[in-house]
Design a protein around this motif. Sequence first.
Motif, short mmCIF file in Angstrom:
data_model
loop_
_atom_site.label_atom_id
_atom_site.label_comp_id
_atom_site.label_asym_id
_atom_site.label_seq_id
_atom_site.Cartn_x
_atom_site.Cartn_y
_atom_site.Cartn_z
N UNK A 1 9.80 22.30 -4.79
CA UNK A 1 11.06 22.53 -5.49
C UNK A 1 12.21 22.52 -4.50
N UNK A 2 13.29 21.87 -4.87
CA UNK A 2 14.53 21.94 -4.11
C UNK A 2 15.65 22.34 -5.05
N UNK A 3 16.58 23.12 -4.54
CA UNK A 3 17.72 23.57 -5.34
C UNK A 3 18.99 23.04 -4.66
N UNK B 1 0.79 -1.23 0.00
CA UNK B 1 0.00 0.00 0.00
C UNK B 1 0.81 1.27 0.00
N UNK B 2 2.14 1.16 0.17
CA UNK B 2 2.97 2.36 0.17
C UNK B 2 3.08 2.90 -1.25
N UNK B 3 2.88 4.20 -1.40
CA UNK B 3 2.93 4.82 -2.72
C UNK B 3 4.37 5.04 -3.17
N UNK B 4 4.60 4.85 -4.47
CA UNK B 4 5.92 5.09 -5.04
C UNK B 4 6.26 6.57 -4.95
N UNK B 5 7.43 6.88 -4.46
CA UNK B 5 7.89 8.27 -4.37
C UNK B 5 8.80 8.56 -5.56
N UNK B 6 8.50 9.66 -6.26
CA UNK B 6 9.25 10.03 -7.47
C UNK B 6 9.96 11.35 -7.26
N UNK C 1 6.98 13.86 -6.81
CA UNK C 1 6.78 14.37 -5.45
C UNK C 1 7.65 15.58 -5.19
N UNK C 2 8.75 15.69 -5.89
CA UNK C 2 9.63 16.84 -5.76
C UNK C 2 10.38 17.00 -7.07
N UNK C 3 10.66 18.24 -7.44
CA UNK C 3 11.53 18.52 -8.57
C UNK C 3 12.75 19.26 -8.07
#
Length: 417
Positions: free
Chosen positions: A279-281, A199-204, A255-257
């Motif tokens: 967003x993460x830099x 049930x854990x969702x794939x993190x992208x 989930x994050x770019x």
Amino acid sequence: MRGLRKVLTPFAPDQSGAESVLYELGGIIVILDAGGCAGNICGFDEPRWSSRKSAVFSAGLRDMDAVMGRDRLLVKKICRCAEKIDASFVAVIGTPVPAVIGTDLSAVKRMIEAQISLPVLTMATDGMHLYDRGVQLAYMALLRELDRRGMLEEPGNSDQKPDRAAGHANQNPDGAARDMERPPDGAAGRMESAAFPDGRRTRRAGVFGVTPLDLPNGQCAELIRLALQAEGYDEVILYGDGAALEDYRRAGENDVNIAASPDGLEAVHFLNQRFGTPVEVRFPGAVRMLERAERERSDREKADYNRPDCERPERQGKSCTLIVQSQILGCSIREALIKQEPGQRIVVASWFEMDQELMQPGDVRLREEDDFTHLVQMLKPDRMIADRVMERLIPAFEGTFVHLPQFAVSGKSEAAV
């Protein structure tokens, strides 16, 4: 003297950066030139040319074609290619020739679209800017065209949208990275179809600014993937190294770019505005890259340090380190070094675009060879992290030189020469 190069070769231009983003996406890539620019791109600026196939063409402009602006002939050639090649899109990349004669690339785009159904991208690169501007233009041209055609897939349960106000960047006090505030769990409405049996969702995680021109060497892509997988991301998409067109279409599921280079900033902010994606830099895996480079330097110099007449230089007082690399990679290395040794002075310099919000006092955008030599003379660093090709500009440098390649500067991607 402006533009004088005695040691460094010309850096990769903007048309090479645009081609680098699109190379693996299965499109027809047309370099709008007479043959010279396409030859330079494939022969010098595209390390994948000898190992991976891509439909990269020169428009083959003759003198009179350029002078008279025979756009219909160009369109006819492109449409004939589209009949013979199973392509996903068509991209027309500008060079100095269309820039000088004022070719209307928007009109060329409309003329091609009137005859074929494929998405058409045009990039007004002119050869007067460096590769990072071309990377940025290609990212945005592709994302905007997919969005215009409704081909950017919406995240699942899109009735709940994240708060756009969370899209304002908060800069870290040390300036090394900026993170977007993450919306509460479930607020982003990410697609739930990709899940594990438990049930854990794939993190992208999507990473922009990682073309071969952005990365120090060929092994760095894998280091980025490993670093993000260690952070709990199940899928890591490197937009520019291994990503397919479908990965761009599904960018809303991320989930994050992460912007790993300044040329990826506009793309991640566009996706933040479009989907609310945080967003993460930063440059994932920067510490491992530095450790590998230092290990190689240590191995090369081990014999010398064991000689009785050669002693390891000792640091006196506060140390100073100069990092000459892509800005975000340099900032990520700086953050790691300061954690190891607080109080040391670390300056980040780059030959390419630098984001003002990430710059700390002393950081420098380099333009000429003299800028680099004067910076070294002023700082007198006892450690330098840069591509070894720059070592020839400072023969009197007596500190520790850590070789971290920068392909867009030297054209060499190996960790050691």
